[in-house]
Design an enzyme around this catalytic site. Structure first.
Site, PDB file in Angstrom:
ATOM      1  N   HIS A  11      -2.608   6.918  -1.076  1.00 50.85           N
ATOM      2  CA  HIS A  11      -4.072   7.315  -0.121  1.00 50.85           C
ATOM      3  C   HIS A  11      -3.392   8.622   1.104  1.00 50.85           C
ATOM      4  O   HIS A  11      -3.865   8.220   2.198  1.00 50.85           O
ATOM      5  CB  HIS A  11      -4.782   6.655   0.536  1.00 50.85           C
ATOM      6  CG  HIS A  11      -5.607   6.105  -0.880  1.00 50.85           C
ATOM      7  ND1 HIS A  11      -6.248   4.150  -0.635  1.00 50.85           N
ATOM      8  CD2 HIS A  11      -5.289   6.598  -2.673  1.00 50.85           C
ATOM      9  CE1 HIS A  11      -6.331   3.706  -1.800  1.00 50.85           C
ATOM     10  NE2 HIS A  11      -6.369   5.418  -2.419  1.00 50.85           N
ATOM     11  N   TYR A  48      -0.636   7.563   3.184  1.00 53.57           N
ATOM     12  CA  TYR A  48      -0.101   6.274   4.928  1.00 53.57           C
ATOM     13  C   TYR A  48       1.358   6.545   4.605  1.00 53.57           C
ATOM     14  O   TYR A  48       2.345   6.834   3.644  1.00 53.57           O
ATOM     15  CB  TYR A  48      -0.691   5.019   4.446  1.00 53.57           C
ATOM     16  CG  TYR A  48      -2.581   4.817   4.295  1.00 53.57           C
ATOM     17  CD1 TYR A  48      -2.925   5.530   5.708  1.00 53.57           C
ATOM     18  CD2 TYR A  48      -3.187   4.659   2.895  1.00 53.57           C
ATOM     19  CE1 TYR A  48      -4.305   5.402   5.194  1.00 53.57           C
ATOM     20  CE2 TYR A  48      -4.745   4.841   3.280  1.00 53.57           C
ATOM     21  CZ  TYR A  48      -4.877   5.054   4.653  1.00 53.57           C
ATOM     22  OH  TYR A  48      -6.425   5.256   5.218  1.00 53.57           O
ATOM     23  N   HIS A  74       0.613  -1.185   0.178  1.00 56.34           N
ATOM     24  CA  HIS A  74      -0.200  -0.070  -0.309  1.00 56.34           C
ATOM     25  C   HIS A  74       0.750   1.392   0.041  1.00 56.34           C
ATOM     26  O   HIS A  74       1.170   1.652   0.960  1.00 56.34           O
ATOM     27  CB  HIS A  74      -0.921  -0.639   1.240  1.00 56.34           C
ATOM     28  CG  HIS A  74      -1.994   1.248   1.233  1.00 56.34           C
ATOM     29  ND1 HIS A  74      -1.742   2.248   0.177  1.00 56.34           N
ATOM     30  CD2 HIS A  74      -3.342   0.830   1.879  1.00 56.34           C
ATOM     31  CE1 HIS A  74      -3.129   2.260   0.458  1.00 56.34           C
ATOM     32  NE2 HIS A  74      -4.009   1.790   1.043  1.00 56.34           N
TER      33      HIS A  74
END
Length: 374
Positions: free
Chosen positions: A180, A182, A177
């Site tokens: 977004h 993070y 990931h």
């Protein structure tokens, strides 16, 4: 009205198999990673396993799990988000992978560290502080602790251990990931990365952390075990944010990641049909594919009439729409795979209906569906 031609076209375009490394999927439909908060104490149980297995049995080609936390103390911000560490949680994930395989599907976990978006005092480790490249929140204000170089090494090790566990547990690949807002994305974004060492400054330095994570993960699994990387321009609550204003800047981010070992770029946009840069109709996934030669995944309000989040918040209801524009892009090989989010929460049978030209029969999305796993 659905026509015979429409049935044939959808099945032909999205029903093609796809291979990367040792992974082959029967069609181009992917379940997008969707945080659901149904893993008490971070342990995914049989309800979670059957939630994914239902979609696999209904012809989703590839499942990407909800974000699952690496073993760094500050990686999460809820004890109901699944962990990818600890004997009980890993046993739960083994059961999830097995259930999906028994249903005829393929599945990869998304490995996640939330960085400074962590809420101080939240689970799963309540004493752990929010951490990030510079101790800055997404609005640029101070929050949490800036990681030292030793801390950075620890985080990279957490991702590598999770990657090795994913292969040992029987998953078919993994996703990092990096989107977004993070942790990985916080290093990439100038607003949240104000470091003056080799991990901050110009774009080449800001991408260093991500490339080191990818390289460590790549070294922890076999060569044929696919590594996906999720990226985005937008951040949570920062919808106008951009990592790259031009294709040249995007290439400066993606090329080192591809060289480090990324096999597939998962380009998160809120509306897949929007061009990413002036002068071209390509969306973000299209540019990722063109610039790196690697496969890409597109995503963003597929099959629904409202984007999932924006400046006005998240819609409580979205109606079903056609995917003719998506098929146009797929036929041009703009991207390789199509990730579907809320439409698959609403209707576990969405993929089967899409492949057989029955999207008019798909269930609309309603936010109340988030209260249960169905």
């Amino acid at each position: 009205m659905t026509t015979t031609a429409g049935i044939g076209r959808t099945g032909q375009v999205l029903g093609r198999p796809f291979s990367v490394g040792d992974l082959t999927v029967p069609n181009r439909i992917v379940m997008a990673p969707l945080t659901r908060y149904f893993s008490p104490d971070g342990v995914p149980d049989d309800d979670v396993a059957q939630y994914y297995a239902r979609r696999a049995a209904a012809e989703v080609g590839l499942i990407i799990t909800e974000g699952t936390l690496v073993d760094h103390p500050s990686s999460g911000t809820s004890d109901r988000v699944p962990r990818f560490w600890g004997e009980e949680a890993l046993a739960g994930w083994r059961g999830v992978a097995s259930a999906v395989h028994q249903a005829g599907g393929k599945i990869i976990p998304q490995l996640w560290h939330v960085g400074t978006t962590r809420t101080d005092g939240a689970g799963p480790i309540r004493t752990a502080p929010p951490v990030g490249p510079s101790g800055l929140a997404l609005d640029g204000l101070p929050n949490g602790v800036a990681l030292s170089t030793a801390d950075i090494d620890d985080v990279i090790g957490s991702f590598a251990r999770a990657a090795a566990a994913a292969q040992e547990l029987g998953f078919d690949g993994l996703e990092l990931h990096g989107a977004h807002g993070y942790l990985v994305d916080q290093f990439l974004w100038e607003r949240t990365n104000q470091r003056t060492d080799s991990y901050g400054g110009d774009l080449a330095s800001r991408v260093r952390f991500a490339t080191e994570v990818v390289a460590a993960v790549r070294a922890s699994v076999t060569p044929g075990f696919p590594v996906f990387f999720r990226l985005s321009q937008w951040k949570s609550g920062q919808f106008d944010a951009r990592l790259a204003d031009t294709a040249t800047e995007l290439e400066a981010i993606l090329s080192p990641l591809a060289e480090a070992g990324v096999d597939v770029f998962h380009a998160s946009t809120r509306r897949y049909w929007l061009p990413e840069f002036e002068g071209s109709d390509l969306n973000l996934a299209g540019w990722a594919r063109k610039l790196t030669g690697k496969a890409s995944v597109t995503v963003g309000s597929v099959g629904l009439d409202k984007e999932f989040a924006g400046p006005d918040g998240r819609p409580t209801h979205s109606a079903v729409t056609g995917i003719h524009g998506l098929l146009d892009r797929a036929e041009r090989d703009e991207f390789d795979l199509v990730a579907v989010g809320r439409a698959l929460i609403a209707d576990p049978e969405w993929a089967r209906k899409a492949l057989t030209g029955r999207l008019a029969d798909a269930e609309p999305y309603d936010a109340s569906l988030l209260e249960t796993l169905r």
